[in-house]
Design an enzyme around this catalytic site. Structure first.
Site, short mmCIF file in Angstrom:
data_model
loop_
_atom_site.label_atom_id
_atom_site.label_comp_id
_atom_site.label_asym_id
_atom_site.label_seq_id
_atom_site.Cartn_x
_atom_site.Cartn_y
_atom_site.Cartn_z
N HIS A 361 16.83 7.11 8.69
CA HIS A 361 15.52 6.79 8.10
C HIS A 361 14.59 7.97 8.01
O HIS A 361 13.42 7.81 7.67
CB HIS A 361 14.82 5.70 8.91
N LYS A 550 -0.81 3.39 6.10
CA LYS A 550 0.49 3.76 6.68
C LYS A 550 0.21 4.56 7.94
O LYS A 550 -0.93 4.90 8.22
CB LYS A 550 1.30 4.59 5.68
N ARG A 551 1.25 4.85 8.74
CA ARG A 551 1.05 5.71 9.89
C ARG A 551 0.40 7.02 9.46
O ARG A 551 0.65 7.50 8.35
CB ARG A 551 2.41 6.00 10.58
N LYS A 556 2.60 12.55 5.23
CA LYS A 556 2.11 11.48 4.35
C LYS A 556 0.82 11.90 3.64
O LYS A 556 0.38 11.25 2.70
CB LYS A 556 1.90 10.20 5.15
N THR A 658 8.08 1.67 1.87
CA THR A 658 8.22 0.27 1.45
C THR A 658 6.86 -0.30 1.09
O THR A 658 6.75 -1.24 0.32
CB THR A 658 8.88 -0.59 2.55
N LYS A 662 5.37 -2.89 -2.00
CA LYS A 662 4.49 -4.05 -1.81
C LYS A 662 3.30 -3.98 -2.76
O LYS A 662 2.92 -4.99 -3.37
CB LYS A 662 4.01 -4.12 -0.35
C1 26V Z 1 11.02 8.15 15.61
C2 26V Z 1 10.40 8.13 16.81
C3 26V Z 1 10.43 9.35 17.61
C4 26V Z 1 9.53 9.31 18.79
C5 26V Z 1 9.45 7.97 19.44
C6 26V Z 1 9.07 6.87 18.53
C7 26V Z 1 9.80 6.95 17.26
C8 26V Z 1 9.88 5.82 16.48
C9 26V Z 1 10.52 5.85 15.29
C10 26V Z 1 11.07 7.03 14.86
C11 26V Z 1 11.77 7.06 13.56
C12 26V Z 1 10.86 6.85 12.47
C13 26V Z 1 11.63 6.68 11.24
C14 26V Z 1 10.95 5.78 10.27
O1 26V Z 1 10.15 4.91 10.57
N1 26V Z 1 11.28 6.00 9.03
C15 26V Z 1 10.75 5.23 7.94
O2 26V Z 1 11.72 4.25 7.61
C16 26V Z 1 11.32 3.44 6.54
C17 26V Z 1 12.37 2.38 6.36
O3 26V Z 1 13.56 2.95 5.92
C18 26V Z 1 11.11 4.29 5.29
O4 26V Z 1 10.64 3.46 4.26
C19 26V Z 1 10.11 5.41 5.56
O5 26V Z 1 10.03 6.25 4.45
C20 26V Z 1 10.53 6.18 6.77
O6 26V Z 1 9.54 7.13 7.14
#
Ligand code: 26V
Length: 814
Positions: A361, A550-551, A556, A658, A662
């Site tokens: 992702h 978004k985050r 971003k 995503t 929406k």
């Molecule tokens: C990484 C980390 C690292 C530190 C601890 C917490 C944490 C939590 C999640 C992540 C991975 C983040 C990846 C993510 O959310 N990617 C998003 O995935 C979506 C669904 O596929 C996509 O639409 C977004 O573009 C993408 O940023």
């Protein structure tokens, strides 16, 4: 007192009217009478009544799957951003009208009751929300899916602002209990950590762990559209294997006696919000192992109920790893097969690889998980041994195919740089399919992070572009538009979004455009009221509503939007009568607690908002709003009222997005870069109905590699230069020249995410937006074409893609 007739058949839940069922639950489950019930009580009573109705379908589904031996799909995810469940459940069960009428007769408002449900935010962002959309779609399409995750006691922190700075407070979704879940005390597995590994006299490896934690299951039924197929979301909660040290307790050492319990339970206490302290990282690794191991043990137990041949596991089970967080599944599945079930190593690895599939992702280096070898040695000594063996097997496989190939950079273990376990490589090596989440992202995966591995296994990487559930993201969140669509083309689009294409010809119908415009106008009035209630800021609902939610992350580029806002403010001040299109810039999103720059950007936007909103010369021409505590419920309020959707990430960095889908589905036009799924959205809605600007991924990569000089670019971009000067001179910070030094320094000296070279293109494109919004009728024509052309972006299509290409799991047609 009446005596119960034990032979009496159980009355099916659907023998009662919904209203009678709610009233019964209010009295007998909640313990309140009507005159004392508050909204929360009605919410619980209604949830229980709806849950009862789902249970029959749930049991039927389970029986059907056992009988037909339908292949099961297990979706392992650290995050499920499910949002409120009640409206979703009522909608999928087809009972919205009935529920509205029932509460109407009591003089109550259904939406107030729905809004009293806490919003379970068991995730950080897109990855978690995707998992939730997939649960809805698997149930609708008829895939026998089980979601496995963690029952965090506290989801992502609650965000508020103090003097414009982000404050984080613990979130408490379980405080009034959870009406949806079924606790399964009998479903419990032990997950082990630490200790040492010895070889016994037969040569077998024996792991003696030093810590044992129990994982207990909580099940939530997830009904698909129509309620016929009902799947399960199983979340694990941690419990100490030792109940209480009674000896210590009796000695009066109360704290010590309970310590073991507190430590064990800390595993599922709180969602990891993405900070990077050493203690936090160890806890996160333990969370990953905890839920992955419990899930795999559960999967193997279920398989063994009616199968003795382990080689058939991949035929009956597909396990999808949602990012690398559950990548420990690779050695854990091998370990369970070898150590617990006595299989050979090579055979076990083959079974694991045929069963597991991995979705990537993100390509951001800091989000690609890697763990210090030392930590693995200490917490997971047996897993580390297995990973070494997997690496050896992999090296032999490569050597047999490509003589002289250097496998070291591809292995799971990197012995250099202090020693690391690379979870992305581990997941790739141990899976039969690896997928990206948009066409561009998949291509970039092949060219960058997994370039070498892709050369070795050219058929392993494939694409499954993300999607969203049209039930939550149109039918439920935007009832006015949903009704208009249904009135115009019928309601088949709810179950199969491709039908929404029938709306396209109506874009040329003036009467329809008027109706569509009236819906948007009403949604904007509603959103303006929401903004007022949340922030006190009054906005004009006829202004252009420009939304970025978004985050908060540098890639971003909320900063690009903020800088353009400041430049627009200057331009309006310079000539307020130049015919500006009145605009409300709406932001929402959380920053990771340890992400200093992201938090500073929030403060900057809040300070800009304070200044701009108070400026009477500008009035309605420009307003800036930062809504606190963005979550699924807030998104449901915001998206239907948006005119413009901001999808402006640095090209090459947003894997898919995503939120972009929406907005477009709800008739907002996108301003965006050619990044992630924006590329495919453009292909579907057409070049004339989207505003694309900026550098493309290859150019971005080239500039990043060459190293650019952002201060030069700024000096060649007068509007931007003026804004940067103002920020540094304290224009937005009451003369404090230090406050935003971090932002200024970033823009001038680093600008890794290329805000400066994209600034002018973004400014120009925003002015094109201004001009087009003036021709409001034509704007709505384009908005309708966005809605009509988004059928392909249903998560149902995505799930069918996974089912066919990856899981080889035929949906149950009912
Ligand atoms: C990484 C980390 C690292 C530190 C601890 C917490 C944490 C939590 C999640 C992540 C991975 C983040 C990846 C993510 O959310 N990617 C998003 O995935 C979506 C669904 O596929 C996509 O639409 C977004 O573009 C993408 O940023």
């Amino acid at each position: 007192m009446t005596t119960r007739d034990l032979d009496m058949p159980v009355t099916p839940a659907n023998a009662l009217t919904l209203g009678d069922a709610v009233l019964r639950h209010l009295v007998y489950s909640v313990g309140k009478d009507q005159s004392h019930a508050v909204e929360r009580d009605w919410c619980v009573a209604l949830s229980l009544a709806i849950r009862d109705l789902m249970v029959d379908g749930w049991m039927d589904t389970t029986r059907r799957i056992y009988k037909t031996k339908q292949k099961r799909v297990y979706y392992l995810s650290m995050e499920f951003m499910i949002g409120r469940l009640l409206e979703d459940a009522i909608a999928n069960m087809g009972l919205i009208k009935e529920a509205k009428e029932f509460f109407g007769e009591l003089g109550l408002n259904l939406s107030d009751i729905l809004n009293s449900e806490p919003d379970p935010a068991l995730g950080n962002g897109g990855l978690g929300r995707l998992a939730a959309c997939f649960m809805d779609s698997m149930a609708t399409v008829g895939v026998a899916g089980i979601g496995y995750g963690i029952r965090y006691e506290h989801g992502i922190f609650r965000q508020s602002f103090q003097d414009g700075w982000q404050l984080e407070e613990p979130e408490d979704w379980l405080v009034f209990g959870n009406a949806w879940e079924f606790q399964r005390p009998e479903v419990e597995y032990s997950v082990e950590f630490g200790g040492s590994v010895q070889r016994d006299n037969t040569g077998k490896m024996i792991w003696t762990p030093s810590e044992r934690i129990l994982a207990g299951a909580f099940d939530t039924p997830i009904a698909g559209w129509g309620g016929k197929h009902v799947n399960t979301l199983r979340l694990w909660s941690a419990r100490s294997a030792e109940v209480l040290n009674l000896h210590q307790f009796n000695q009066g050492e109360f704290m010590a006696a309970a310590q073991q319990q507190v430590l064990a339970e800390s595993i599922t206490k709180v969602l990891y919000p993405g900070d990077h302290t050493a203690e936090g990282r160890e806890l996160r690794l333990k969370q990953e192992v905890f839920f992955t191991s419990a899930s795999l043990q559960d999967i193997l137990r279920r398989f063994r109920l009616d199968n003795t041949n382990w080689n058939e596991l991949p035929q009956y089970a597909a396990v999808q790893l949602n990012d690398t967080h559950p990548a420990i599944a690779v050695p854990e599945l091998v370990r369970l097969l070898v150590d617990k079930h006595g299989l050979e190593f090579v055979e076990s690895f083959e079974i694991a690889r045929a069963t597991l599939h991995y979705t990537n992702h993100t390509l951001l280096p800091e989000a690609l998980e890697k763990w210090p070898l030392e930590l693995f040695e200490r917490c997971l000594p047996r897993h580390l041994q297995i990973i070494r063996e997997i690496d050896n097997l992999f090296a032999a496989e490569v050597a047999a195919k490509y003589e002289g190939k250097n496998v070291d950079p591809m292995k799971a273990i990197d012995p250099h740089h202090g020693g690391w376990v690379r979870m992305g490589n581990l997941a790739f090596i141990g899976s039969s399919h690896v997928n990206g989440v948009s066409a561009l992202h998949t291509e970039l995966m092949k060219q960058t992070v997994f370039k070498d591995l892709h050369e070795i296994y050219p058929d392993r990487i494939l694409n499954q572009t993300n999607g969203i559930t049209p039930r939550r993201w149109l039918y439920e969140c935007n009832p006015l538009l949903a009704d208009l669509i249904t009135e115009t083309i019928g309601d088949a689009w709810v179950k199969d979004l491709e039908h929404i294409a029938a709306l396209a010809p109506h874009a040329d119908d003036k009467t329809f455009r008027k109706k569509f415009a009236a819906v948007k106008a009403e949604n904007k009035v509603h959103l303006a009221a929401f903004i007022k209630q949340q922030t006190g800021i009054v906005v004009n609902p006829t202004s252009l509503f420009d939304v970025q939610i978004k985050r908060i992350h540098e890639y971003k580029r909320q900063l690009l939007n903020a800088l353009e806002t400041m430049a627009l403010y200057n331009a309006i001040k310079e000539d307020p009568s130049a015919g500006w299109t009145p605009r409300v810039k709406i932001f929402a999103g959380k920053a990771a607690p340890s992400y200093t720059l992201a938090k500073l950007i929030i403060k900057l936007i809040n300070d800009v908002a304070a200044k701009v909103n108070a400026d009477e010369d500008v009035g309605d021409l420009l307003n800036v709003v930062f809504l606190p505590n963005y979550n699924v419920s807030a998104a449901e309020e915001l998206i239907p009222g948006a005119d413009l959707s901001e999808q402006i990430s640095t090209a090459g960095f947003e894997a898919s997005g995503t939120g972009n889908m929406k907005f477009a589905l709800n008739g907002a036009l996108t301003i965006g870069t050619l990044d992630g799924a924006n590329v495919e959205i453009k292909d579907h809605v057409g070049d004339d109905n989207i505003f694309i600007f900026g550098m493309e991924a290859d150019e971005v990569a080239r500039r990043q590699q060459e190293g650019c000089q952002p201060w030069m670019t700024v000096s060649e971009t007068p509007r931007l230069q003026e804004v940067v000067k103002q920020i540094s001179s304290g224009f937005y910070s009451h003369g404090d020249t230090e406050r935003f030094a971090g932002v200024v320094d970033n823009v001038l000296a680093h600008d890794y995410f290329q805000v400066t070279p994209d600034f002018d293109a973004y400014w120009e494109t925003q002015r094109k937006v201004d001009a087009e919004f003036k021709d409001v009728d034509n704007w709505h024509r384009k908005a309708i074409l966005n809605t009509a052309n988004m059928g392909w972006f249903s998560a149902d299509r995505t799930i069918r893609g996974y089912a066919k290409d990856i899981w080889k799991a035929l949906p149950d047609e009912g």
